[in-house]
Design an enzyme around this catalytic site. Structure first.
Site, PDB file in Angstrom:
ATOM      1  N   GLU A  50      -5.789 -11.110  -0.423  1.00  0.00           N
ATOM      2  CA  GLU A  50      -6.483 -10.952   0.863  1.00  0.00           C
ATOM      3  C   GLU A  50      -8.010 -10.959   0.676  1.00  0.00           C
ATOM      4  O   GLU A  50      -8.727 -10.174   1.233  1.00  0.00           O
ATOM      5  CB  GLU A  50      -6.064  -9.640   1.525  1.00  0.00           C
ATOM      6  CG  GLU A  50      -4.572  -9.475   1.712  1.00  0.00           C
ATOM      7  CD  GLU A  50      -4.197  -8.164   2.384  1.00  0.00           C
ATOM      8  OE1 GLU A  50      -5.078  -7.496   2.950  1.00  0.00           O
ATOM      9  OE2 GLU A  50      -3.008  -7.801   2.340  1.00  0.00           O
ATOM     10  N   GLU A  64       0.801  -1.233   0.000  1.00  0.00           N
ATOM     11  CA  GLU A  64       0.000   0.000   0.000  1.00  0.00           C
ATOM     12  C   GLU A  64       0.838   1.290   0.000  1.00  0.00           C
ATOM     13  O   GLU A  64       0.625   2.206   0.794  1.00  0.00           O
ATOM     14  CB  GLU A  64      -0.944  -0.001   1.216  1.00  0.00           C
ATOM     15  CG  GLU A  64      -1.879  -1.192   1.244  1.00  0.00           C
ATOM     16  CD  GLU A  64      -2.737  -1.260   2.497  1.00  0.00           C
ATOM     17  OE1 GLU A  64      -2.875  -0.237   3.182  1.00  0.00           O
ATOM     18  OE2 GLU A  64      -3.244  -2.355   2.813  1.00  0.00           O
TER      19      GLU A  64
HETATM   20  O1  G3I Z   1      -2.682  -9.169  19.510  1.00  0.00           O
HETATM   21  C1  G3I Z   1      -3.143  -7.936  20.090  1.00  0.00           C
HETATM   22  C2  G3I Z   1      -3.839  -8.210  21.417  1.00  0.00           C
HETATM   23  O2  G3I Z   1      -2.885  -8.745  22.343  1.00  0.00           O
HETATM   24  C3  G3I Z   1      -4.437  -6.920  21.957  1.00  0.00           C
HETATM   25  O3  G3I Z   1      -5.150  -7.183  23.145  1.00  0.00           O
HETATM   26  C4  G3I Z   1      -5.383  -6.341  20.881  1.00  0.00           C
HETATM   27  C5  G3I Z   1      -6.051  -5.068  21.328  1.00  0.00           C
HETATM   28  O4  G3I Z   1      -5.234  -3.982  21.025  1.00  0.00           O
HETATM   29  O5  G3I Z   1      -4.632  -6.074  19.678  1.00  0.00           O
HETATM   30  C6  G3I Z   1      -4.119  -7.285  19.134  1.00  0.00           C
HETATM   31  O6  G3I Z   1      -3.382  -6.980  17.960  1.00  0.00           O
HETATM   32  C7  G3I Z   1      -4.220  -6.616  16.875  1.00  0.00           C
HETATM   33  C8  G3I Z   1      -3.874  -7.545  15.688  1.00  0.00           C
HETATM   34  O7  G3I Z   1      -4.645  -7.161  14.536  1.00  0.00           O
HETATM   35  C9  G3I Z   1      -4.151  -9.005  16.002  1.00  0.00           C
HETATM   36  O8  G3I Z   1      -5.526  -9.201  16.136  1.00  0.00           O
HETATM   37  C10 G3I Z   1      -3.888  -5.175  16.488  1.00  0.00           C
HETATM   38  O9  G3I Z   1      -4.309  -4.302  17.512  1.00  0.00           O
HETATM   39  C11 G3I Z   1      -4.603  -4.807  15.196  1.00  0.00           C
HETATM   40  O10 G3I Z   1      -4.127  -3.543  14.736  1.00  0.00           O
HETATM   41  C12 G3I Z   1      -4.290  -5.842  14.107  1.00  0.00           C
HETATM   42  O11 G3I Z   1      -5.084  -5.524  12.986  1.00  0.00           O
HETATM   43  C13 G3I Z   1      -4.628  -6.135  11.761  1.00  0.00           C
HETATM   44  C14 G3I Z   1      -4.349  -5.011  10.747  1.00  0.00           C
HETATM   45  O12 G3I Z   1      -3.995  -5.569   9.477  1.00  0.00           O
HETATM   46  C15 G3I Z   1      -3.180  -4.134  11.213  1.00  0.00           C
HETATM   47  O13 G3I Z   1      -2.012  -4.910  11.304  1.00  0.00           O
HETATM   48  C16 G3I Z   1      -5.737  -7.032  11.238  1.00  0.00           C
HETATM   49  O14 G3I Z   1      -5.892  -8.140  12.105  1.00  0.00           O
HETATM   50  C17 G3I Z   1      -5.353  -7.525   9.856  1.00  0.00           C
HETATM   51  O15 G3I Z   1      -6.406  -8.305   9.283  1.00  0.00           O
HETATM   52  C18 G3I Z   1      -5.083  -6.339   8.927  1.00  0.00           C
HETATM   53  O16 G3I Z   1      -4.684  -6.858   7.694  1.00  0.00           O
HETATM   54  C19 G3I Z   1      -4.380  -5.867   6.689  1.00  0.00           C
HETATM   55  C20 G3I Z   1      -3.223  -6.382   5.857  1.00  0.00           C
HETATM   56  O17 G3I Z   1      -2.108  -6.612   6.695  1.00  0.00           O
HETATM   57  C21 G3I Z   1      -2.887  -5.410   4.739  1.00  0.00           C
HETATM   58  N1  G3I Z   1      -4.060  -5.171   3.902  1.00  0.00           N
HETATM   59  C22 G3I Z   1      -5.228  -4.683   4.659  1.00  0.00           C
HETATM   60  C23 G3I Z   1      -5.592  -5.671   5.750  1.00  0.00           C
HETATM   61  C24 G3I Z   1      -6.823  -5.213   6.487  1.00  0.00           C
HETATM   62  O18 G3I Z   1      -6.548  -3.990   7.147  1.00  0.00           O
END
Ligand code: G3I
Length: 371
Positions: free
Chosen positions: A278, A159
């Site tokens: 994705e 991105e």
């Molecule tokens: O693991 C922690 C947990 O310990 C904590 O309690 C919780 C609350 O803050 O957060 C958890 O981590 C989260 C993680 O997902 C695992 O669930 C992060 O906050 C959260 O930001 C993260 O979101 C991910 C996001 O990317 C940002 O990295 C989404 O799951 C994931 O599906 C999303 O995927 C992205 C691709 O990488 C790129 N393309 C878009 C796609 C959707 O946004």
């Protein structure tokens, strides 16, 4: 008389249940899994914690998919939490499980601007261009080197472009704060040609790894598509190593067949590998609606969309360019749409109990080789 009565009730109940479109897997457990029906890899973006803790989640991945992408554990915030400390444990669990179970591993992602995916130390890092270059280069060399021979391919940069095709750079939010920075910490501190250098560092760290540029919005943003095409041509001319393009395809029911065709075709025309990286299909169309019902009509539209994508991918992309289709998580309850976006939706092929949904069968029909 009583027996007859109960028989009628049972038959009617069964008919209503089937008409509801809810198909329990034991009713129609298919003879072949998704990856066995398809003429290319069928992958899933997944969470190693859920893989370890949930037998249903693990079983679906083991059975239905032959490629995995770590959803978050190879992002900077997870894998490089402090300047001089890497944390490979969670991602290693997934990579080692995948290798032990004969699954391909697609690495995700070496450089992404999303603040949620960046550690605090990096967002506060102060340094000149040379210092930032060293941070980027060392990270890529360390992470790609750690997975050399295990991770077949990488989303090197994710991105990097705005909707209008310009390079994501400044923070355009009204009240810029690093937490909602929609610009790019990478472009601002490394200059506009950082993408090329990231690919070069990744190639040097594992010359056999296939290197991808991953992006979203190819179905709605023609200027972004044009910029990707231009970048690929530039890389080819400069002999910058790039092997493939990732189309995230976080789609909704408004994604027309014409837009989907145009997006896939634009990637195919570059001659690179094409990875739908994705995939999910939202029925909420990104609208917060707590009253939304997953009606048979929505399921029908969603199934048709999945089927079309599977068929169009085969129709447009020659076998040698098919890197595969990867779904973004397993069951509806694990989806970033329901968790991260907090939308009431059912975007995936399996429900929140990891049972095959009606759309699974529509999609599977689409995967059946058309050539
Ligand atoms: O693991 C922690 C947990 O310990 C904590 O309690 C919780 C609350 O803050 O957060 C958890 O981590 C989260 C993680 O997902 C695992 O669930 C992060 O906050 C959260 O930001 C993260 O979101 C991910 C996001 O990317 C940002 O990295 C989404 O799951 C994931 O599906 C999303 O995927 C992205 C691709 O990488 C790129 N393309 C878009 C796609 C959707 O946004």
């Amino acid at each position: 008389m009583r027996v007859k009565h109960w028989l009628i009730v049972t038959v009617v109940a069964l008919a209503l249940w089937l008409l509801s479109g809810y198909q329990m897997s034991w009713l129609a457990a298919p003879d072949k899994a998704l990856w066995q029906v398809a003429s290319f890899p069928i992958g899933v973006g997944c969470d190693p914690s859920l893989l370890e803790q949930r037998p249903g989640y693990r079983q679906v991945i083991k059975t239905e998919y032959n490629s995995v992408t770590p959803e978050t554990e190879q992002k900077w915030v997870s894998i490089h939490p402090e300047p001089n400390r890497y944390s490979f444990t969670k991602a290693d669990y997934l990579v080692n499980w995948a290798v032990a179970n004969g699954k391909r591993v697609h690495g995700h992602t070496l450089l992404w601007h999303q603040p949620d995916a960046l550690p605090k130390w990096l967002k506060e890092f102060k340094g000149d261009r040379a210092a930032w270059e060293k941070v980027m280069k060392t990270h890529i060399e360390t992470v790609v080197g750690h997975y050399k021979g295990k991770v077949k391919s990488w989303d090197v940069v994710n991105e990097a472009l705005n909707d209008d095709g310009t390079l994501r750079m400044a923070n355009h939010h009204a009240n810029p704060s690093i937490e909602n920075d929609n610009g790019s910490i990478w472009a601002r501190n490394l200059g506009s040609d950082y993408i090329a250098r990231a690919f070069q560092y990744a190639h040097a760290a594992d010359p056999k790894a296939l290197l991808f540029y991953n992006e979203y919005g190819q179905d709605t943003q023609p200027l972004r598509v044009a910029a990707i095409t231009k970048m690929v041509a530039d890389f080819k001319r400069r002999k910058i190593p790039i092997d493939g393009l990732g189309l995230q395809f976080h789609l909704d029911l408004n994604a027309t067949e014409e837009r989907i065709t145009r997006a896939i075709s634009s990637a195919e025309k570059t001659g690179l590998l094409v990875h739908i990286s994705e995939l999910d299909v939202l029925v909420s169309n990104w609208k917060k609606n707590p009253d939304l019902v997953y009606s048979p009509e929505l399921q029908k539209q969603q199934g048709a969309k999945y089927k079309f994508i599977a068929q169009e991918y085969q129709r447009l992309v020659p076998k040698k360019q098919r890197y595969g289709i990867t779904h973004w998580n397993v069951g509806d309850g694990d989806s970033w749409i329901t968790n991260w976006m907090k939308l009431k939706d059912w975007p995936l092929l399996f429900d929140d109990k990891y049972q095959r949904k009606k759309v699974y069968y529509d999609y599977r029909e689409g995967l059946k080789s058309i050539k």
